[in-house]
Design a protein around this motif. Structure first.
Motif, PDB file in Angstrom:
ATOM      1  N   LEU A  81      27.758  28.901  87.570  1.00 28.44           N
ATOM      2  CA  LEU A  81      27.827  28.360  88.935  1.00 28.44           C
ATOM      3  C   LEU A  81      28.040  29.467  89.963  1.00 28.44           C
ATOM      4  O   LEU A  81      27.540  29.391  91.087  1.00 28.44           O
ATOM      5  N   LEU A  82      28.795  30.495  89.576  1.00 26.72           N
ATOM      6  CA  LEU A  82      29.093  31.590  90.492  1.00 26.72           C
ATOM      7  C   LEU A  82      27.993  32.652  90.514  1.00 26.72           C
ATOM      8  O   LEU A  82      28.049  33.584  91.326  1.00 26.72           O
ATOM      9  N   GLY A  83      27.021  32.502  89.624  1.00 24.08           N
ATOM     10  CA  GLY A  83      25.921  33.458  89.584  1.00 24.08           C
ATOM     11  C   GLY A  83      26.299  34.826  89.038  1.00 24.08           C
ATOM     12  O   GLY A  83      25.707  35.837  89.400  1.00 24.08           O
ATOM     13  N   LEU A  84      27.288  34.877  88.157  1.00 27.48           N
ATOM     14  CA  LEU A  84      27.702  36.155  87.579  1.00 27.48           C
ATOM     15  C   LEU A  84      26.666  36.663  86.590  1.00 27.48           C
ATOM     16  O   LEU A  84      26.010  35.877  85.892  1.00 27.48           O
ATOM     17  N   THR A  85      26.513  37.977  86.544  1.00 28.68           N
ATOM     18  CA  THR A  85      25.651  38.555  85.519  1.00 28.68           C
ATOM     19  C   THR A  85      26.348  38.433  84.167  1.00 28.68           C
ATOM     20  O   THR A  85      27.550  38.147  84.096  1.00 28.68           O
ATOM     21  N   GLU A  86      25.604  38.688  83.102  1.00 35.10           N
ATOM     22  CA  GLU A  86      26.196  38.614  81.764  1.00 35.10           C
ATOM     23  C   GLU A  86      27.343  39.605  81.636  1.00 35.10           C
ATOM     24  O   GLU A  86      28.391  39.297  81.047  1.00 35.10           O
ATOM     25  N   HIS A  87      27.161  40.796  82.201  1.00 31.72           N
ATOM     26  CA  HIS A  87      28.199  41.820  82.144  1.00 31.72           C
ATOM     27  C   HIS A  87      29.444  41.379  82.908  1.00 31.72           C
ATOM     28  O   HIS A  87      30.576  41.499  82.411  1.00 31.72           O
ATOM     29  N   GLN A  88      29.261  40.855  84.106  1.00 32.30           N
ATOM     30  CA  GLN A  88      30.396  40.396  84.908  1.00 32.30           C
ATOM     31  C   GLN A  88      31.122  39.242  84.223  1.00 32.30           C
ATOM     32  O   GLN A  88      32.356  39.186  84.216  1.00 32.30           O
ATOM     33  N   ALA A  89      30.344  38.326  83.658  1.00 30.81           N
ATOM     34  CA  ALA A  89      30.945  37.172  82.990  1.00 30.81           C
ATOM     35  C   ALA A  89      31.780  37.623  81.785  1.00 30.81           C
ATOM     36  O   ALA A  89      32.863  37.086  81.525  1.00 30.81           O
TER      37      ALA A  89
END
Length: 346
Positions: free
Chosen positions: A188-196
């Motif tokens: 929902l927040l549009g985080l990249t895989e790395h950020q997530a």
């Protein structure tokens, strides 16, 4: 708390007629059996950690079957000393080079997440009227590394077993809720895989729960999630040292009572740091590290089963809603702080 989980300092009068060196064997064997079952269950459920299965299994056994009082010494040994051995072994999984590889902004995010989580949880707990021991256990469990941190705090503050069981139960509850919520919120927040992955590691309570989330997010996210989580585990050493110092100070160590107080730097913390430094040299052979990882999982699962035996549903229901509210608030604070830090670090 059941009579099967006494404090480790319980008088030896309760075990008169039994050899001190063997009185703990039945309970320890029982916990080892619980670990074995948990490991087998986890082997057919790859997304579930043996540690999480062990805690839940212990709680199910404690609340559905009578646990003989004769098992109490061994259960207490597993929940305390065996767990500390597991924490020492955990140090081999934390390489300083991996932590530094996250970058200074992310390292600062981890420190801020742990620090803010601890301070806000303790402060909010006081406002909610949660007893001091409970709010400290919840704060450390939610901010650092889950049940292992709860048990570590118990080792330096000598908290009541009922409070330890409550904190462990809340860690299991809210950490499990994080498993589906973090991936959904990341999308929902549009985080990249790395950020997530970084967020999962910096926000979630248990290492096992982080692994479950990272596996859902993807292989790239899993690696950074585990490293970020291990960076939080590293905070266990300074926090436990500070708590031990506060305990000694509060009890008046200078008045000749130091012999009854925890050491300024707990031995298991020294062992944890020693293993961390050893792993950081890069000279430990890969097969040795893999064997240590397997042994660590077995040791911690044995201890988690013992801790699970202390989780009594009726006792948890009897403490009221305030600790649960505190657990929810602590989860939001830790996750929110970690998310802001990840976004800034990115």
């Amino acid at each position: 708390m059941s009579s099967a989980s006494p404090k480790s300092g319980e008088s030896s009068a309760s075990v008169v007629g039994q050899r001190p060196r063997t009185v703990w064997l039945p309970g320890l064997a029982f916990c080892t059996a619980g670990m074995t079952v948990a490991t087998l269950v986890a082997s057919v459920l790859p997304a579930v950690s043996p540690l999480m299965v062990a805690i839940v299994l212990g709680a199910v056994v404690a609340n559905t079957l009578p646990v003989p009082a004769g098992l109490a010494p061994g259960i207490a040994l597993a929940a305390r000393r065996v767990l500390r051995i597991g924490i020492v072994l955990l140090g081999l999984q934390v390489g300083l080079q991996d932590i530094l590889g996250l970058g200074l902004p992310m390292v600062l995010t981890v420190v801020a997440t742990v620090g803010i989580g601890l301070l806000v949880t303790v402060w909010a707990g006081a406002r909610l009227g949660v007893p001091p021991a409970q709010r400290l256990l919840i704060a450390c469990g939610f901010s650092i590394c889950g049940a292992a941190a709860v048990a570590a705090v118990d080792g330096v503050t000598d908290a009541e077993e009922e409070d330890v069981a409550l904190a462990v139960g809340l860690v299991v509850l809210f950490g499990t809720l994080m498993i589906p919520l973090v991936p959904a919120a990341s999308g929902l927040l549009g985080l990249t895989e790395h950020q997530a992955g970084l967020w999962a590691g910096a926000a979630t309570h248990e290492v096992a729960q982080v692994v479950a989330i990272g596996g859902t997010l993807g292989s790239g996210a899993l690696t950074v999630a585990v490293v970020a989580k291990l960076a939080r585990v590293l905070m266990l050493a300074p926090v436990m040292t500070v708590l031990a110092w506060r305990t000694r100070r509060a009890a008046g160590a200078t008045d000749g009572h130091a012999g009854t107080l925890p050491p300024l730097v707990p031995l298991f913390v020294v062992g944890f740091v020693a293993m961390l430094l050893l792993a950081s040299t890069g000279r430990v052979p890969a097969p040795v590290l893999e064997g240590a990882r397997t042994l660590e999982s077995m040791v911690l699962a044995t201890a988690m089963f013992a801790l699970g035996l202390g989780v009594r549903v009726r006792a948890l229901l009897g403490v009221g809603v305030r600790p649960v509210v505190l657990g929810a608030l602590s989860t939001v604070v830790v996750a929110g702080t970690a998310l802001v830090g990840v976004l800034l670090a990115s």
